[in-house]
Scaffold this active site. Structure first.
Site, PDB file in Angstrom:
ATOM      1  N   THR A   1      21.213   1.991 -14.285  1.00 17.16           N
ATOM      2  CA  THR A   1      20.761   0.600 -14.427  1.00 17.16           C
ATOM      3  C   THR A   1      19.343   0.415 -13.898  1.00 17.16           C
ATOM      4  O   THR A   1      18.559  -0.366 -14.445  1.00 17.16           O
ATOM      5  CB  THR A   1      21.741  -0.373 -13.736  1.00 17.16           C
ATOM      6  OG1 THR A   1      21.425  -1.709 -14.127  1.00 17.16           O
ATOM      7  CG2 THR A   1      21.684  -0.259 -12.227  1.00 17.16           C
TER       8      THR A   1
ATOM      9  N   CYS B   1       0.850  -1.189   0.000  1.00 15.80           N
ATOM     10  CA  CYS B   1       0.000   0.000   0.000  1.00 15.80           C
ATOM     11  C   CYS B   1       0.882   1.235   0.000  1.00 15.80           C
ATOM     12  O   CYS B   1       2.089   1.166  -0.199  1.00 15.80           O
ATOM     13  CB  CYS B   1      -0.895  -0.001   1.247  1.00 15.80           C
ATOM     14  SG  CYS B   1      -1.840  -1.533   1.473  1.00 15.80           S
TER      15      CYS B   1
ATOM     16  N   LEU C   1      -4.020  -1.192  -1.190  1.00 11.63           N
ATOM     17  CA  LEU C   1      -4.111  -2.217  -2.219  1.00 11.63           C
ATOM     18  C   LEU C   1      -4.527  -3.489  -1.492  1.00 11.63           C
ATOM     19  O   LEU C   1      -3.759  -4.053  -0.711  1.00 11.63           O
ATOM     20  CB  LEU C   1      -2.766  -2.413  -2.922  1.00 11.63           C
ATOM     21  CG  LEU C   1      -2.733  -3.505  -3.989  1.00 11.63           C
ATOM     22  CD1 LEU C   1      -3.668  -3.153  -5.146  1.00 11.63           C
ATOM     23  CD2 LEU C   1      -1.314  -3.733  -4.492  1.00 11.63           C
TER      24      LEU C   1
ATOM     25  N   GLY D   1       2.646  -3.637   3.381  1.00 13.61           N
ATOM     26  CA  GLY D   1       3.345  -4.912   3.362  1.00 13.61           C
ATOM     27  C   GLY D   1       2.461  -6.102   3.613  1.00 13.61           C
ATOM     28  O   GLY D   1       1.225  -6.014   3.594  1.00 13.61           O
TER      29      GLY D   1
END
Length: 548
Positions: A316, A2, A54, A79
């Site tokens: 990168t 989230c 989420l 998490g």
């Protein structure tokens, strides 16, 4: 995962101002949690917790911020806690308010105080506020899979956010909240100090059975979800092992998961090495595979958006994040909300091609330690932010706490590759899953040479983006690079171009200091691509001056 935001004990705003500021800044994180928004204000009106959700576990009742039954504790978490069922069983007498895996942090805190974080197995960044003690506990997972930043306001209050963009307009200073640490109003401390952290040289020889067993366990626990999920499958060793094990787990327990068949996803330029290899793996392990493509022009058009979402100017990271950013958007459009990925293996086992040039096993191990400790600045940042830009969660089994502890306890002589003797990178990991009687992967994939993600999606992508960026920076501009960017001065025109965009997007003086640049060791090249390691990569740059 989230998006979280917090203001702790504001000294310059009233209750309504605190609430409005929390709402406004949390909105900057809504791409991370498009399913619901929540805000909590402390009784004294000085502290606020904001959450952009989420929903992966308990999507019906797990809204945050989470509160204890008596309202004393407020908590917002980004998490997943994989051992939450163990703690729910342990705290049977505690009055849980939701089915959220993160809620177990509250009873753990009530019993153990700041040490509660030591009992968590998962990926997380959280802020907990105790109204009785008027104290905060913020913490981040061991290796920084979940991002978090800490800011100091001019009035002395402390602010937290999943992404720095939510802090830059208000805080006097902004810093990366370090992985494996916690913070309270009495200060910061490191809670994650495993045996390998002091970088002593281990002497335990590799046990292939243990490597295989622990990694299978790490993958299986990360299939915890109440929504459709899949795997990112590049066709390289790491993602292929994750996909193979996940597919086996689902086949054994079809009724347990949202999809009876695992979905796998790959992206690349048409005909790229990853597209071809991933299709071969998918056919072998039986996933429902989705091959997606992009063009070099698509990537060039997205660079500014990628830099904004990633909050970095590292070459990168930007190269690799761009195709991953596209892939995440397409995956989310298919209705998938969580995927597993293969980040972390190259750091644990010395898988980057430049590790072939380590002068000895001692230096090899020290470099592995440095890379693992720095994951939050590179691969973890890329995997998290490029996917959460579209509200897609990534889980990384290689960074399981127990698996990391074992991998880092192995004698580096067993891990160190050597192209001169033919010992391929990550040889012991390959050997652990080389089981002909019950093969996990086709031989040609199990023993495929390492490709960095930015290379594997198609060599034309790196060549194209490097050439384009170089054309945007004149010789005169580049000659003054040290004057324009005195801190972390870019060493190439491509790096200069990314830094220029970064500084346009992020005006705060602290922001460049939250970024580090990924440079291969033991090599004279300034290009981070694996193809720059000329005498190791089978398709090295033509005319590369990189030396081993």
């Amino acid at each position: 995962m989230c998006g979280i935001f917090a203001i702790i004990q504001s000294k310059s705003m009233n209750r309504q101002q605190v609430r409005q500021r929390c709402l406004f800044n949390s909105r900057l994180l809504r791409h991370r949690g498009p399913d619901w928004s929540g805000v909590w204000i402390s009784p004294d009106g000085k502290t606020a917790l904001g959450h952009e959700r989420l929903a992966i576990v308990d999507p019906e009742s797990g809204e945050q911020p989470l509160l204890s039954a008596d309202g004393r504790i407020a908590l917002c978490v980004n998490g997943e806690i994989y051992n939450h069922m163990k703690w729910r069983e342990h705290y049977k007498s505690y009055q849980f308010q939701t089915g959220s895996d993160c809620e177990v942090i509250i009873p753990l805190y009530l019993e153990h105080g700041e040490r509660c974080v030591e009992f968590l197995d998962g990926m997380f960044a959280f802020v907990l506020y105790d109204t009785a003690k008027q104290n905060v506990l913020a913490a981040r997972d061991p290796l920084g899979v979940c991002p978090m930043y800490i800011g100091k306001h001019a009035d002395g209050s402390t602010w937290f956010a999943s992404e720095a963009k939510a802090l830059q307009n208000d805080c006097a200073t902004i810093e990366v909240f370090l992985p494996g640490t916690s913070y309270s109003l009495t200060g910061s401390k490191r809670w994650y100090e495993p045996a390998w952290f002091d970088e002593h040289i281990p002497t335990e020889h590799a046990n292939l059975t243990t490597i295989r067993t622990l990694f299978e366990k790490a993958v299986e626990k990360r299939l915890m979800a109440d929504v459709p999920f899949g795997v990112l499958l590049s066709g390289g060793l790491d993602s292929s092992l994750v996909a193979s094990i996940a597919a086996r787990c689902i086949k054994k327990n079809k009724d347990k998961y949202a999809f009876p068949q695992l979905h796998s996803f790959c992206i690349g330029l048409p005909g790229s090495p990853d597209i071809i290899a991933a299709q071969k793996v998918a056919e072998a392990i039986g996933t429902r595979h989705h091959s997606l493509t992009f063009t070099v022009q698509d990537g060039l058009d997205a660079l500014r958006d990628v830099i904004y979402k990633l909050e970095t100017f590292d070459v990168t990271t930007i190269r690799a994040s761009t195709p991953m950013y596209f892939l995440a958007r397409k995956i989310k459009a298919l209705g998938v909300k969580m995927v597993l990925s293969g980040e972390g293996s190259d750091e644990l086992f010395g898988g980057y091609l430049y590790f072939h040039n380590a002068p000895n096993s001692v230096e090899f191990h020290k470099e592995c330690c440095r890379r693992v400790k720095g994951l939050h600045l590179f691969d973890n940042l890329r995997a998290n932010k490029s996917t959460m830009a579209w509200g897609l969660e990534v889980r990384v089994p290689f960074l399981d706490k127990e698996f990391v502890a074992h991998a880092m306890s192995i004698d580096p002589k067993d891990k160190q590759p050597c192209h001169k003797t033919g010992k391929i990178e990550k040889a012991i990991l390959r050997q652990a899953f080389d089981t002909p009687e019950n093969p996990y992967l086709p031989k040609e994939v199990l023993w495929r040479q390492k490709e960095q993600f930015s290379d594997g999606v198609g060599y034309s992508w790196i060549d194209g983006v490097r050439d384009f960026a170089t054309q945007q920076v004149t010789d005169e501009m580049f000659s003054r690079a040290s004057e324009t960017f005195p801190f972390n001065t870019p060493g190439t025109k491509e790096a200069y171009y990314y830094r220029q965009i970064f500084d346009e997007l992020f005006h705060h003086a602290s922001m460049p200091h939250t970024v580090e640049t990924w440079v291969p060791k033991w090599s004279q090249t300034t290009d981070p691509s694996g193809r720059a390691i000329k005498s190791v990569h089978l398709d090295a740059y033509k005319g590369s001056k990189a030396k081993l």
